[in-house]
Write a protein that holds these residues in place. Structure first.
Motif, PDB file in Angstrom:
ATOM      1  N   ILE A  93       0.928  -1.355  -0.041  1.00  0.00           N
ATOM      2  CA  ILE A  93      -0.113  -0.021  -0.132  1.00  0.00           C
ATOM      3  C   ILE A  93       0.830   1.333   0.134  1.00  0.00           C
ATOM      4  N   TYR A  94       1.894   0.923   0.776  1.00  0.00           N
ATOM      5  CA  TYR A  94       2.963   2.544   0.819  1.00  0.00           C
ATOM      6  C   TYR A  94       3.510   2.538  -0.733  1.00  0.00           C
ATOM      7  N   ASP A  95       3.772   1.555  -1.232  1.00  0.00           N
ATOM      8  CA  ASP A  95       4.779   1.673  -2.445  1.00  0.00           C
ATOM      9  C   ASP A  95       3.714   2.208  -3.747  1.00  0.00           C
ATOM     10  N   ILE A  96       2.474   1.610  -3.384  1.00  0.00           N
ATOM     11  CA  ILE A  96       1.368   2.061  -4.503  1.00  0.00           C
ATOM     12  C   ILE A  96       0.963   3.668  -4.160  1.00  0.00           C
ATOM     13  N   THR A  97       0.880   3.907  -3.110  1.00  0.00           N
ATOM     14  CA  THR A  97       0.487   5.230  -2.815  1.00  0.00           C
ATOM     15  C   THR A  97       1.871   6.391  -2.877  1.00  0.00           C
ATOM     16  N   TYR A  98       2.838   5.966  -3.031  1.00  0.00           N
ATOM     17  CA  TYR A  98       4.173   6.687  -3.226  1.00  0.00           C
ATOM     18  C   TYR A  98       4.002   6.936  -4.861  1.00  0.00           C
ATOM     19  N   HIS A  99       3.520   6.022  -5.501  1.00  0.00           N
ATOM     20  CA  HIS A  99       3.547   5.761  -7.017  1.00  0.00           C
ATOM     21  C   HIS A  99       2.282   6.772  -7.374  1.00  0.00           C
ATOM     22  N   PHE A 100       1.320   6.644  -6.737  1.00  0.00           N
ATOM     23  CA  PHE A 100       0.145   6.922  -7.155  1.00  0.00           C
ATOM     24  C   PHE A 100       0.155   8.746  -6.814  1.00  0.00           C
ATOM     25  N   THR A 101       0.870   9.238  -5.834  1.00  0.00           N
ATOM     26  CA  THR A 101       0.862  10.590  -5.382  1.00  0.00           C
ATOM     27  C   THR A 101       1.744  11.427  -6.513  1.00  0.00           C
ATOM     28  N   ARG A 102       2.898  10.540  -6.862  1.00  0.00           N
ATOM     29  CA  ARG A 102       3.773  11.174  -7.706  1.00  0.00           C
ATOM     30  C   ARG A 102       3.412  11.540  -9.101  1.00  0.00           C
ATOM     31  N   ASN A 103       2.483  10.569  -9.449  1.00  0.00           N
ATOM     32  CA  ASN A 103       1.752  10.584 -10.755  1.00  0.00           C
ATOM     33  C   ASN A 103       0.441  11.101 -11.217  1.00  0.00           C
ATOM     34  N   TYR A 104      -0.332  11.324 -10.077  1.00  0.00           N
ATOM     35  CA  TYR A 104      -1.585  11.822 -10.263  1.00  0.00           C
ATOM     36  C   TYR A 104      -1.770  13.207  -9.288  1.00  0.00           C
ATOM     37  N   PHE A 105      -0.888  13.831  -8.718  1.00  0.00           N
ATOM     38  CA  PHE A 105      -1.254  15.043  -8.173  1.00  0.00           C
ATOM     39  C   PHE A 105      -0.016  15.961  -8.660  1.00  0.00           C
ATOM     40  N   SER A 106      -0.599  17.258  -8.577  1.00  0.00           N
ATOM     41  CA  SER A 106       0.429  18.317  -9.028  1.00  0.00           C
ATOM     42  C   SER A 106       1.514  18.594  -7.890  1.00  0.00           C
ATOM     43  N   LYS A 107       2.633  18.795  -8.553  1.00  0.00           N
ATOM     44  CA  LYS A 107       3.648  19.040  -7.594  1.00  0.00           C
ATOM     45  C   LYS A 107       3.518  20.130  -6.638  1.00  0.00           C
ATOM     46  N   GLY A 108       3.821  19.920  -5.356  1.00  0.00           N
ATOM     47  CA  GLY A 108       3.417  20.765  -4.647  1.00  0.00           C
ATOM     48  C   GLY A 108       2.021  20.656  -3.558  1.00  0.00           C
ATOM     49  N   ASP A 109       1.282  19.719  -4.125  1.00  0.00           N
ATOM     50  CA  ASP A 109      -0.030  19.439  -3.659  1.00  0.00           C
ATOM     51  C   ASP A 109       0.216  18.975  -1.957  1.00  0.00           C
ATOM     52  N   ARG A 110      -0.223  19.460  -1.087  1.00  0.00           N
ATOM     53  CA  ARG A 110      -0.177  18.905   0.223  1.00  0.00           C
ATOM     54  C   ARG A 110      -0.523  17.771   0.589  1.00  0.00           C
ATOM     55  N   THR A 111      -1.335  17.223  -0.468  1.00  0.00           N
ATOM     56  CA  THR A 111      -2.170  15.811   0.011  1.00  0.00           C
ATOM     57  C   THR A 111      -1.110  14.790  -0.362  1.00  0.00           C
ATOM     58  N   ILE A 112      -0.140  15.063  -1.339  1.00  0.00           N
ATOM     59  CA  ILE A 112       1.205  14.009  -1.350  1.00  0.00           C
ATOM     60  C   ILE A 112       1.460  13.690  -0.104  1.00  0.00           C
ATOM     61  N   ASP A 113       1.920  14.580   0.551  1.00  0.00           N
ATOM     62  CA  ASP A 113       2.840  14.153   1.860  1.00  0.00           C
ATOM     63  C   ASP A 113       1.894  13.814   2.858  1.00  0.00           C
ATOM     64  N   GLN A 114       0.689  14.224   2.927  1.00  0.00           N
ATOM     65  CA  GLN A 114      -0.393  13.502   3.633  1.00  0.00           C
ATOM     66  C   GLN A 114      -0.753  11.864   3.695  1.00  0.00           C
ATOM     67  N   MET A 115      -0.990  11.673   2.207  1.00  0.00           N
ATOM     68  CA  MET A 115      -1.080  10.412   1.994  1.00  0.00           C
ATOM     69  C   MET A 115       0.043   9.171   2.223  1.00  0.00           C
ATOM     70  N   VAL A 116       1.360   9.956   1.897  1.00  0.00           N
ATOM     71  CA  VAL A 116       2.469   9.145   1.946  1.00  0.00           C
ATOM     72  C   VAL A 116       2.757   8.967   3.450  1.00  0.00           C
ATOM     73  N   GLN A 117       2.457   9.876   4.425  1.00  0.00           N
ATOM     74  CA  GLN A 117       2.833   9.756   5.715  1.00  0.00           C
ATOM     75  C   GLN A 117       1.981   8.884   6.371  1.00  0.00           C
ATOM     76  N   ALA A 118       0.510   8.944   5.760  1.00  0.00           N
ATOM     77  CA  ALA A 118      -0.395   7.957   6.270  1.00  0.00           C
ATOM     78  C   ALA A 118      -0.141   6.524   6.025  1.00  0.00           C
ATOM     79  N   ALA A 119       0.537   5.989   4.653  1.00  0.00           N
ATOM     80  CA  ALA A 119       0.785   4.990   4.322  1.00  0.00           C
ATOM     81  C   ALA A 119       2.045   4.530   4.840  1.00  0.00           C
TER      82      ALA A 119
END
Length: 199
Positions: A35-61
């Motif tokens: 789940i962590y690896d998928i989330t890392y991939h997902f946030t890097r590919n489907y969110f704009s750079k600098g979106d705070r959601t990226i860190d939030q999702m990766v940290q939760a995973a």
């Protein structure tokens, strides 16, 4: 000190603190790592750079994964800490689940229905495969909608595995007690052996 332990060894040397370093054998950990690896991939590919959601999702995973490791290790001496950290892992994955659901909803994507062919097939794959290599190879050929739905299914499966683990910990505590009880039993056994050797 070494002489002291050398004197004790022939008498009785119980395994008071088990070596709990084999956390990678836990299905819940392997699922959380995926789940962590998928989330890392997902946030890097489907969110704009600098979106705070990226860190939030990766940290939760990451929290879901790391608290399993810490909880499992802590269980060698503290059932209470083990339960607490595994519950933190569950909570973190639930937070991540909401983020994936939010993404699907706000991007007008389709959330797979229960009982759908896609859902059933993904659930089967989740039961058959716990290797992050398998899932990463799969999602790199899938779009955001499919990846998010797969992540959601894996989170549900990880949550169930964590629930079953916590149940097992509770049953173990009821039948065997905690670390303090174990120390008491071992101390009594040690004294018995010492008395028997003296006589």
């Amino acid at each position: 000190m070494s002489l002291y332990f050398n004197c004790l060894t022939p008498l009785y040397m119980p395994n008071l603190i088990p070596n709990r370093s084999n956390y990678r054998e836990l299905l819940c950990y392997r699922k959380a790592e995926t789940i962590y690896d998928i989330t890392y991939h997902f946030t890097r590919n489907y969110f704009s750079k600098g979106d705070r959601t990226i860190d939030q999702m990766v940290q939760a995973a990451r929290s879901g994964k790391q608290n399993i490791v810490e909880g499992y290790a802590a269980g060698a001496t503290s059932t209470e800490t083990e339960i607490k950290l595994f519950n933190v892992a569950k909570s973190s994955l639930q937070e991540l689940l909401i983020d994936y659901e939010d993404y699907i909803r706000t991007h007008n994507l389709v959330r797979w229905d229960k009982g759908s062919k896609q859902m059933k097939r993904a659930q089967e794959l989740g039961r058959e495969h716990n290797e992050t290599e398998f899932w990463m190879k799969l999602i790199k050929t899938r779009n955001a909608e499919t990846t998010a739905n797969l992540a959601i299914i894996l989170i549900y499966q990880a949550d169930y595995l964590l629930y079953k683990y916590l149940q097992a910990v509770g049953e173990r505590f009821l039948h065997q007690g905690g670390f303090r009880e174990k120390l008491t039993r071992e101390r009594v056994e040690f004294r018995k052996r010492a008395n028997n050797q003296q006589h």
